[in-house]
Design a protein around this motif. Sequence first.
Motif, PDB file in Angstrom:
ATOM      1  N   ASP A 100       0.933  -1.025   0.059  1.00 20.21           N
ATOM      2  CA  ASP A 100      -0.076  -0.041  -0.084  1.00 20.21           C
ATOM      3  C   ASP A 100       0.993   1.295   0.157  1.00 20.21           C
ATOM      4  O   ASP A 100       0.590   2.242  -0.799  1.00 20.21           O
ATOM      5  N   LEU A 101       1.896   1.108   0.842  1.00 19.73           N
ATOM      6  CA  LEU A 101       2.871   2.293   0.831  1.00 19.73           C
ATOM      7  C   LEU A 101       3.600   2.538  -0.600  1.00 19.73           C
ATOM      8  O   LEU A 101       3.677   3.800  -1.195  1.00 19.73           O
ATOM      9  N   VAL A 102       3.775   1.579  -1.177  1.00 19.77           N
ATOM     10  CA  VAL A 102       4.519   1.545  -2.680  1.00 19.77           C
ATOM     11  C   VAL A 102       3.241   2.266  -3.670  1.00 19.77           C
ATOM     12  O   VAL A 102       3.622   3.153  -4.404  1.00 19.77           O
ATOM     13  N   ARG A 103       2.051   1.672  -3.517  1.00 21.44           N
ATOM     14  CA  ARG A 103       1.176   2.046  -4.498  1.00 21.44           C
ATOM     15  C   ARG A 103       0.717   3.554  -4.153  1.00 21.44           C
ATOM     16  O   ARG A 103       0.454   4.169  -5.035  1.00 21.44           O
ATOM     17  N   ALA A 104       1.025   4.132  -2.890  1.00 24.36           N
ATOM     18  CA  ALA A 104       0.732   5.497  -2.678  1.00 24.36           C
ATOM     19  C   ALA A 104       1.750   6.338  -3.168  1.00 24.36           C
ATOM     20  O   ALA A 104       1.622   7.558  -2.739  1.00 24.36           O
ATOM     21  N   GLY A 105       3.022   5.836  -3.595  1.00 19.42           N
ATOM     22  CA  GLY A 105       4.073   6.553  -3.894  1.00 19.42           C
ATOM     23  C   GLY A 105       5.023   7.153  -2.693  1.00 19.42           C
ATOM     24  O   GLY A 105       5.956   7.842  -3.045  1.00 19.42           O
ATOM     25  N   LYS A 106       4.787   6.429  -1.507  1.00 19.15           N
ATOM     26  CA  LYS A 106       5.464   6.869  -0.369  1.00 19.15           C
ATOM     27  C   LYS A 106       7.048   6.061  -0.261  1.00 19.15           C
ATOM     28  O   LYS A 106       7.849   6.447   0.541  1.00 19.15           O
ATOM     29  N   VAL A 107       6.983   4.890  -0.894  1.00 23.15           N
ATOM     30  CA  VAL A 107       7.904   4.014  -0.931  1.00 23.15           C
ATOM     31  C   VAL A 107       8.069   3.557  -2.284  1.00 23.15           C
ATOM     32  O   VAL A 107       7.308   3.045  -3.025  1.00 23.15           O
ATOM     33  N   LEU A 108       9.417   3.499  -2.690  1.00 27.97           N
ATOM     34  CA  LEU A 108       9.646   2.755  -4.111  1.00 27.97           C
ATOM     35  C   LEU A 108      10.067   1.412  -3.861  1.00 27.97           C
ATOM     36  O   LEU A 108       9.685   0.574  -4.725  1.00 27.97           O
ATOM     37  N   TYR A 109      10.825   0.637  -2.909  1.00 27.76           N
ATOM     38  CA  TYR A 109      11.272  -0.379  -2.821  1.00 27.76           C
ATOM     39  C   TYR A 109      11.203  -0.933  -1.218  1.00 27.76           C
ATOM     40  O   TYR A 109      11.128   0.167  -0.516  1.00 27.76           O
ATOM     41  N   THR A 110      10.882  -2.216  -1.094  1.00 27.12           N
ATOM     42  CA  THR A 110      10.683  -2.619   0.240  1.00 27.12           C
ATOM     43  C   THR A 110      11.784  -3.573   0.570  1.00 27.12           C
ATOM     44  O   THR A 110      12.402  -4.383  -0.139  1.00 27.12           O
ATOM     45  N   GLY A 111      12.303  -3.876   1.836  1.00 28.68           N
ATOM     46  CA  GLY A 111      13.356  -4.767   2.190  1.00 28.68           C
ATOM     47  C   GLY A 111      12.985  -5.034   3.659  1.00 28.68           C
ATOM     48  O   GLY A 111      12.147  -4.756   4.202  1.00 28.68           O
ATOM     49  N   ALA A 112      13.777  -6.032   3.975  1.00 26.16           N
ATOM     50  CA  ALA A 112      13.772  -6.660   5.280  1.00 26.16           C
ATOM     51  C   ALA A 112      15.215  -6.647   6.056  1.00 26.16           C
ATOM     52  O   ALA A 112      16.342  -6.493   5.511  1.00 26.16           O
ATOM     53  N   ALA A 113      15.155  -6.554   7.426  1.00 22.93           N
ATOM     54  CA  ALA A 113      16.505  -6.777   8.372  1.00 22.93           C
ATOM     55  C   ALA A 113      16.282  -7.713   9.458  1.00 22.93           C
ATOM     56  O   ALA A 113      15.092  -7.432  10.020  1.00 22.93           O
ATOM     57  N   GLY A 114      17.097  -8.513   9.795  1.00 22.34           N
ATOM     58  CA  GLY A 114      17.161  -9.093  11.077  1.00 22.34           C
ATOM     59  C   GLY A 114      15.959 -10.085  10.922  1.00 22.34           C
ATOM     60  O   GLY A 114      15.147 -10.308  12.127  1.00 22.34           O
ATOM     61  N   ILE A 115      15.644 -10.821   9.937  1.00 21.32           N
ATOM     62  CA  ILE A 115      14.600 -11.619   9.867  1.00 21.32           C
ATOM     63  C   ILE A 115      14.905 -13.132   9.595  1.00 21.32           C
ATOM     64  O   ILE A 115      15.905 -13.242   8.749  1.00 21.32           O
TER      65      ILE A 115
END
Length: 575
Positions: free
Chosen positions: A402-417
């Motif tokens: 949803d954040l990507v579709r809203a234009g607030k975020v371009l790519y997503t990632g993970a850390a420590g999972i």
Amino acid sequence: MEPRQSDGGRSRAGRPTSAQAARLTERLRRAAVDTFLEHGYDGATMEAVARAAGVTKSTLYSRYPDKRTLFIAVSSWALTRQERDTRVLEPLPDDLAAALTLIARAILARSVDPDIVRLSRMAIAESPRFPEFAVSSQATTWSPRIQVIIDLLHARERVGDVTVPDVALAAEQFFAMVGAMPAWLAAYGIYRTPEAEDERLQHAVRLFLNGILTRGPARPPATAAAAAAANHPTVAEPGTARTAATAGPHVTSSTAATRPMRYQPLGRGGLYVSPLALGTGVLGDPHQGCDQRTATELVTRYLDAGGNLVDPTELRDADIHARAEEITGAALRGRRAQVVLATSAVAAPDPARHGSRNSRRHLRAACDASLRRLGTDHIDLYQIAVDDPATPLDETVEALDDLVRAGKVLYTGAAGIPAYRLMKALAASDRTGRARFVSLQAAYGPTARSVEREHLPLLAEEGLGFIGVTGAGPAPGSDPSGPGPGYPAIVRAVAARVGCTPTQLALAWQWARPVTAVRVDARNTVFLDEVLAATGLELPVEALAEIDQHTEPIGISGSGRPGRPTDGHPNRHPI
């Protein structure tokens, strides 16, 4: 036809002058385009076009014998008339970035022209009926501007400014990237000011420059090893080792200043990052951080050296994380377009009221807060900081999408999972058609190699980039040029033989493994210069083998040697 002029404006025998004929042609074309767009090809008639143009049918038929000829003529005219735009024909600036920005502005202006947009859609809809028109239209519409980019890249390649494996493909990608910006924004209903549009355009130019392998001026190599290194391509293939046959000289900050960064794609996406990422989370620590002036100097020196990935994540303290984002945002003013800006969602102050860490409510609120503190309208890489078993992975994946579709975020990632949870998140993305993670961030180093058991094979299989995390520099009050505590004897011994510091050795060791970037938190410019200099260090294969022999954890290659693995948490730094 226009009425006969009484002032003798006819050429002879009542025939219109060339100016009158041009005005009539323009009126006919515009009327025909509007008629076809309003009624479609099947619904439009020659009579309707004649009425819209204010001419008789005989006048229209004298110019266009049938509707098919009229459609092809007026559509080609409307699609190509802006190709004569003089802005593209102006002499381009000497600076490559400025020249590409000028071309991009012309492409952007064409992309938002209403006639171009409407006619392009109609041409696509009618292409099965007129295949020859579709081919010729695409050639006349796209080729002129792409050719300008191709000529520019060829000229810069001849003088050694850039290295481009496929110039034509690079030009087409640049055209498509800039031309798609208005459609991408319109799809999400986002209005942006001209200043914001220009910032995004310059950001696109910067990313393209990284992708086409910008390189600095050449310098004569001092040694045989340096000569061999000079022949390496500017961009390294993901997962390849950067090694040298013999040990190189001691790496200094001046070496780093003359050796360009090697950019790599972060996973399978189109985001290119430098091998050294600047972690700014430590800058918000009131006891071990620094003031705004020093922070700005750190960021400026890092960007000037060619780095482009900045991450203010600090997971241990939400207040320090918030302060680090504010400091980073202020330090990036005026240079936001040059940066791949990453951050993470830290823990909520009260999970009972604000939702658990990876819940939809908390991720949305945390992202909005980060945008305000960073002073930007989008985050290039937004990461979930840790695993949150209390929240279903489907909800987390949907919230990030949803954040990507809203234009607030371009790519997503993970850390420590954990690896199995990361795989479940990727499966959820594939199952629901949501945005996938492009990267994983975790602690890594010669003596922190637990991610090699499950994470690195998983990342290679699923096409994710890996960002290794190392510790911060020397604490305030300690010797900033010292090697720092915690390095085992083998690392110190190999570093002494290679002619570098243990910190530089640890960084070069990571870059010789399947690591896209290494994040380093720098508190001062002395330590930053040390790690920047490591980008020019090539480790001998013998040094790599010796380090692996003494630090490889149990169960990776069957060596049986005990290691000192960590749990992969990004804030438990390797040594």
